[in-house]
Design an enzyme around this catalytic site. Structure first.
Site, mmCIF file in Angstrom:
data_model
loop_
_atom_site.group_PDB
_atom_site.id
_atom_site.type_symbol
_atom_site.label_atom_id
_atom_site.label_comp_id
_atom_site.label_asym_id
_atom_site.label_seq_id
_atom_site.Cartn_x
_atom_site.Cartn_y
_atom_site.Cartn_z
ATOM 1 N N LYS A 76 0.842 -1.190 0.000
ATOM 2 C CA LYS A 76 0.000 0.000 0.000
ATOM 3 C C LYS A 76 0.881 1.244 0.000
ATOM 4 O O LYS A 76 1.565 1.530 0.981
ATOM 5 C CB LYS A 76 -0.913 0.037 1.224
ATOM 6 C CG LYS A 76 -1.821 1.277 1.255
ATOM 7 C CD LYS A 76 -2.241 1.646 2.659
ATOM 8 C CE LYS A 76 -2.928 2.997 2.720
ATOM 9 N NZ LYS A 76 -2.175 4.122 2.147
ATOM 10 N N GLU A 85 9.411 1.389 10.997
ATOM 11 C CA GLU A 85 10.366 2.498 10.897
ATOM 12 C C GLU A 85 9.559 3.773 11.048
ATOM 13 O O GLU A 85 8.797 4.144 10.161
ATOM 14 C CB GLU A 85 11.106 2.429 9.560
ATOM 15 C CG GLU A 85 12.411 3.210 9.565
ATOM 16 C CD GLU A 85 12.238 4.662 9.163
ATOM 17 O OE1 GLU A 85 12.198 5.512 10.083
ATOM 18 O OE2 GLU A 85 12.123 4.921 7.967
ATOM 19 N N CYS A 119 12.727 11.340 7.254
ATOM 20 C CA CYS A 119 12.809 10.917 8.654
ATOM 21 C C CYS A 119 14.210 11.096 9.220
ATOM 22 O O CYS A 119 14.393 11.173 10.436
ATOM 23 C CB CYS A 119 12.353 9.467 8.795
ATOM 24 S SG CYS A 119 13.292 8.298 7.793
ATOM 25 N N GLU A 168 7.939 15.688 16.540
ATOM 26 C CA GLU A 168 8.361 15.675 15.138
ATOM 27 C C GLU A 168 7.511 16.638 14.315
ATOM 28 O O GLU A 168 6.291 16.526 14.289
ATOM 29 C CB GLU A 168 8.239 14.262 14.563
ATOM 30 C CG GLU A 168 8.788 14.148 13.148
ATOM 31 C CD GLU A 168 8.725 12.731 12.600
ATOM 32 O OE1 GLU A 168 9.708 12.308 11.961
ATOM 33 O OE2 GLU A 168 7.705 12.059 12.805
#
Length: 478
Positions: A171, A246, A280, A381
């Protein structure tokens, strides 16, 4: 353009017939439609994958190599088409998208060779018995990838899963589906057997959740936000699925007084703002020794002000558009949070409306100082072109600030002191530490984070091992 699913070797409309709008971040306009799939599409994909998996698993390694390597060659041949699709879909500069297509092809090529080298192990028991460990494909696995590096990370998951003999249901993000459609076409052209790879487009709560909840999908590899990772773990954990997660990062970039200052500054501009800060691994917290703080700060501001923000298709653009209106608003909200926390905007801090692209989602590269290590801006973040800078007095303080978040993905250390470099590499609570460099990647090495930045490792043999189950066989010799 309608972006459809790829199931059982064919392009397929979603069962519901429903579609979602697909936006070009550079203009803010809808430029296509993407399949709004659901659990029924996932089930179709599973049936196809299950029927194809065993035959693929026992396909000779050399044949797997040929098909996967052919996919890599076709991505290379169509690199400009892939790059343009990625830039239009994600908002990143076209030149950067071209580089990412090189890496996407490398992912398939690397794991194509791994398919021929992956081997079982044997252990002799001094004439009494011999043990050998088979590594067998997990079966049907799910791969869910994010919107920031769409094909780069999509291929990073799919390639090792296929190389290890699994069938895959993948996906892509609903925000960036275009290159996944092109990959579907490439797989057909390369002769990948039907059902071995299936790509289902749609929303995370519908398609992603159906993948995670499916009782016969045995492993999930996910890259994305930590909050979503927690949902996946809560669902898949009690089902005893294999999980590779992750997740997010709040990465420190530490510059010591003995560093190569100019190299550190110029590289730090990249670590902070490449891909609009939507990587990231980007360094979002810049820690600078107090003796060089003012010098580095002023040079950073000078370099960042040179960065051109605007049309991603312009070769001189360094920072493109934010991926979606939703994320654009989130990043801007964090700039306001930083101001309310007492932060001082040194440069940037505003939305931009470049001529001819007034409705696109652009934000100036932003540097903020004056914040302590425990504020929201330094702990959460942001995932955009926003960084904070702060001074530190000594090694102990630098280490405490660097480790002082829930995240532990990557850190960068700038020093010419060999002892310090090794000590920080050992003491930093991060899965990846770069010393005097950034994003220098060897695909053989383990990739992933600690704490809230994830579970498990990708890359090299770690990826091949994740997508296989070890089975020990003991044969008595007497």
């Amino acid at each position: 353009m309608n972006i459809v699913n790829y199931i059982n070797g064919e392009l397929a409309e979603p069962v519901s017939g429903n579609y979602l709008p697909n936006y070009n971040p550079a203009t803010g306009a809808v430029y296509g439609q993407v399949a709004d799939s659901d659990a029924s599409d996932v089930e179709k994909a599973f049936v196809a994958a299950k029927s194809a998996q065993k035959a693929w698993e026992i396909t000779p390694a050399e044949e797997k190599f040929k098909v996967l390597n052919r996919i890599a060659e076709l991505i290379d041949e169509r690199r400009e088409q892939f790059a343009l699709a990625e830039s239009n879909d994600q908002g990143k500069p076209l030149w950067l998208a071209r580089n990412e297509m090189i890496r996407a092809a490398q992912n398939f090529r690397f794991f194509a060779t791994a398919a021929m080298q992956f081997a079982s192990e044997s252990h002799s028991m001094e004439g009494r018995a011999i043990n050998y460990t088979l590594r067998q494909a997990v079966g049907v696995v799910g791969c869910i990838s994010p919107w920031n590096l769409p094909l780069y990370l999509f291929s990073w998951k799919i390639a090792p899963a296929l190389a290890a003999g699994n069938a895959v249901i993948a996906k892509p993000s609903e925000f960036t589906p275009a290159t996944a459609l092109l990959l579907s076409e490439v797989c057909i052209q390369a002769g990948l057997p039907k059902g071995v790879l299936n790509i289902v487009h749609g929303l995370g709560p519908k398609v992603g959740q159906a993948l995670i909840e499916h009782p016969r999908i045995k492993a999930i590899s996910f890259t994305g936000g930590t909050a979503t990772g927690k949902v996946i773990a809560a669902t898949a954990g009690p089902m005893f699925k294999k999980l590779s997660l992750e997740l997010g990062g709040k990465n420190p970039n530490i510059i010591f007084e003995d560093a190569d200052i100019e190299k550190a500054i110029k590289t730090s501009v990249n670590t902070s703002f490449m891909n609009q800060g939507e990587i990231c691994l980007c360094g979002s917290r810049l820690l600078i020794h107090e003796s060089i703080y003012e010098t580095v700060k002023n040079r950073l501001i000078e370099e960042v002000k040179k960065l051109k923000v605007g049309n991603p298709l312009d070769e001189s653009t360094r920072i493109g558009a934010i991926v979606s209106e939703q994320h654009y608003k989130k990043v801007l909200s964090y700039i306001e949070i930083a101001k309310n926390e007492g932060g001082v905007i040194l440069t940037g801090g505003n939305a931009l409306h470049p001529e001819g692209f007034e409705n696109g989602w652009y934000i100036e590269p932003t540097i903020i100082e004056g914040l302590n290590m425990s504020c929201r801006t330094n702990l959460e973040e942001i995932f955009g072109p926003v960084i904070t800078i702060m001074p530190f007095k000594n090694d102990e303080e630098a280490l405490a600030i660097a480790n002082g978040t829930e995240y532990g993905l990557a850190a960068t250390v700038w020093t010419n002191n060999l002892t310090r470099a090794h000590k920080f590499a050992a003491d930093l609570e991060f899965g990846i530490v770069w010393v005097n460099c950034w994003l220098l990647r060897d695909l053989r090495t383990p990739f992933g984070g600690v704490k809230s930045s994830g579970v498990g490792r990708e890359g090299g043999w770690d990826a091949m091992k994740f997508f296989t189950e070890p089975k020990n066989v003991c044969i008595a010799l007497s």
